[in-house]
Scaffold this motif. Structure first.
Motif, mmCIF file in Angstrom:
data_model
loop_
_atom_site.group_PDB
_atom_site.id
_atom_site.type_symbol
_atom_site.label_atom_id
_atom_site.label_comp_id
_atom_site.label_asym_id
_atom_site.label_seq_id
_atom_site.Cartn_x
_atom_site.Cartn_y
_atom_site.Cartn_z
ATOM 1 N N GLY A 239 -4.269 3.926 -9.780
ATOM 2 C CA GLY A 239 -3.887 2.932 -10.469
ATOM 3 C C GLY A 239 -3.404 1.650 -9.775
ATOM 4 N N GLU A 240 -2.715 1.851 -8.881
ATOM 5 C CA GLU A 240 -2.110 0.778 -7.819
ATOM 6 C C GLU A 240 -3.383 0.202 -7.046
ATOM 7 O OE1 GLU A 240 0.891 -0.024 -4.066
ATOM 8 O OE2 GLU A 240 1.051 1.840 -5.361
ATOM 9 N N TRP A 241 -4.421 1.312 -6.511
ATOM 10 C CA TRP A 241 -5.579 0.958 -5.905
ATOM 11 C C TRP A 241 -6.298 -0.069 -6.735
ATOM 12 C CZ3 TRP A 241 -7.679 1.157 -1.228
ATOM 13 C CH2 TRP A 241 -7.112 2.150 -0.332
ATOM 14 N N LEU A 242 -6.614 0.250 -8.092
ATOM 15 C CA LEU A 242 -7.461 -0.456 -9.002
ATOM 16 C C LEU A 242 -6.734 -1.830 -9.272
ATOM 17 C CD1 LEU A 242 -8.641 2.338 -11.530
ATOM 18 C CD2 LEU A 242 -9.984 1.007 -9.705
ATOM 19 N N THR A 243 -5.435 -2.032 -9.452
ATOM 20 C CA THR A 243 -4.806 -3.239 -9.644
ATOM 21 C C THR A 243 -5.019 -4.165 -8.645
ATOM 22 O OG1 THR A 243 -3.282 -1.911 -11.338
ATOM 23 C CG2 THR A 243 -2.572 -4.220 -10.276
ATOM 24 N N HIS B 199 6.744 -3.640 -6.350
ATOM 25 C CA HIS B 199 7.112 -3.070 -5.177
ATOM 26 C C HIS B 199 5.680 -2.324 -4.899
ATOM 27 C CE1 HIS B 199 11.270 -3.670 -5.666
ATOM 28 N NE2 HIS B 199 11.243 -3.399 -6.785
ATOM 29 N N THR B 200 4.557 -2.972 -4.797
ATOM 30 C CA THR B 200 3.378 -2.361 -4.522
ATOM 31 C C THR B 200 3.280 -2.290 -2.902
ATOM 32 O OG1 THR B 200 1.950 -4.141 -3.733
ATOM 33 C CG2 THR B 200 2.467 -4.197 -6.099
ATOM 34 N N ASN B 201 2.349 -1.655 -2.428
ATOM 35 C CA ASN B 201 1.999 -1.255 -1.119
ATOM 36 C C ASN B 201 1.679 -2.570 -0.446
ATOM 37 O OD1 ASN B 201 0.190 -0.453 1.276
ATOM 38 N ND2 ASN B 201 0.612 1.311 0.662
ATOM 39 N N LEU B 202 2.409 -3.000 0.555
ATOM 40 C CA LEU B 202 2.182 -4.206 1.021
ATOM 41 C C LEU B 202 0.735 -4.280 1.862
ATOM 42 C CD1 LEU B 202 3.073 -7.371 1.561
ATOM 43 C CD2 LEU B 202 4.582 -6.354 3.106
ATOM 44 N N MET B 203 0.771 -3.408 2.681
ATOM 45 C CA MET B 203 -0.550 -3.145 3.654
ATOM 46 C C MET B 203 -1.788 -3.356 2.763
ATOM 47 S SD MET B 203 -1.622 -3.478 6.817
ATOM 48 C CE MET B 203 -0.201 -2.937 7.472
ATOM 49 N N LEU B 204 -1.974 -2.558 1.857
ATOM 50 C CA LEU B 204 -2.960 -2.457 0.687
ATOM 51 C C LEU B 204 -3.348 -3.893 0.363
ATOM 52 C CD1 LEU B 204 -5.365 -0.988 -0.782
ATOM 53 C CD2 LEU B 204 -3.396 -0.563 -2.420
#
Length: 187
Positions: A9-13, A133-138
């Protein structure tokens, strides 16, 4: 894969938001490409947009994280509202009558200003993502890669095709994607 701790879900967002911001860069670069710009200019603009699409979200994520620590759960509504407003703004800009002005775009300063103005939306999206709080690098890699690639495609296609109508729809599609994500955050 970057890591197993990143959910699908985080990848897709993040990818969908990168594409939405890329559509904005694509549509503006499509119009710029219709001027008949050279390869070096295309490379310079695309590289600058990619850089700004990485730097501004970093600042935005940091601001969003800070706001999240101050406001707590209210930030979810603020982030959703911000994306809705940004989406509406992009859709409005896609269909307003007056076209962008391309004065002094050939200079380095003009290129910097154009690239910054195309990338400002990525700051706002970065603020929203910082509240979650998402993955900043991604986030920064996706925004930079999609922003740079879609602006290069827009410049090349604009130079070859010169279709203004397609570019307007590109910005509207990007706005609709951000608007939809904003509504999902609010629900």
């Amino acid at each position: 894969m970057i890591g197993t701790s990143i959910s699908v879900g985080e990848w897709l967002t993040v990818i969908m938001m990168a594409v939405a911001l890329g559509f904005d860069a694509f549509s503006l670069c499509l119009g710029l490409g219709m001027r008949g710009v050279g390869r070096w200019y295309m490379f310079r603009i695309s590289l600058l947009i990619a850089c700004f699409h990485m730097v501004l979200p970093i600042i935005g994520v940091q601001a969003g994280t800070y706001m999240s620590s101050l406001l707590g759960q209210i930030t979810i509504f603020a982030a959703g509202g911000l994306l809705v407003l940004l989406g509406v703004h992009m859709i409005y800009n896609a269909f307003k009558e007056e076209g962008p002005e391309w004065r002094a775009m050939d200079s380095v300063a003009g290129s910097l200003l154009f690239s910054l103005s195309v990338s400002v939306d990525s700051f706002s999206v970065g603020v929203s993502l910082g509240m979650f709080h998402t993955n900043l690098m991604l986030t920064i890699l996706a925004f930079g890669i999609f922003g740079g690639m879609m602006s290069a495609v827009g410049l090349m296609l604009g130079k070859r095709v010169g279709s203004r109508l397609f570019g307007e729809y590109g910005e509207a599609v990007g706005g609709a994607i951000l608007f939809t994500f904003g509504l999902l955050f609010l629900i």
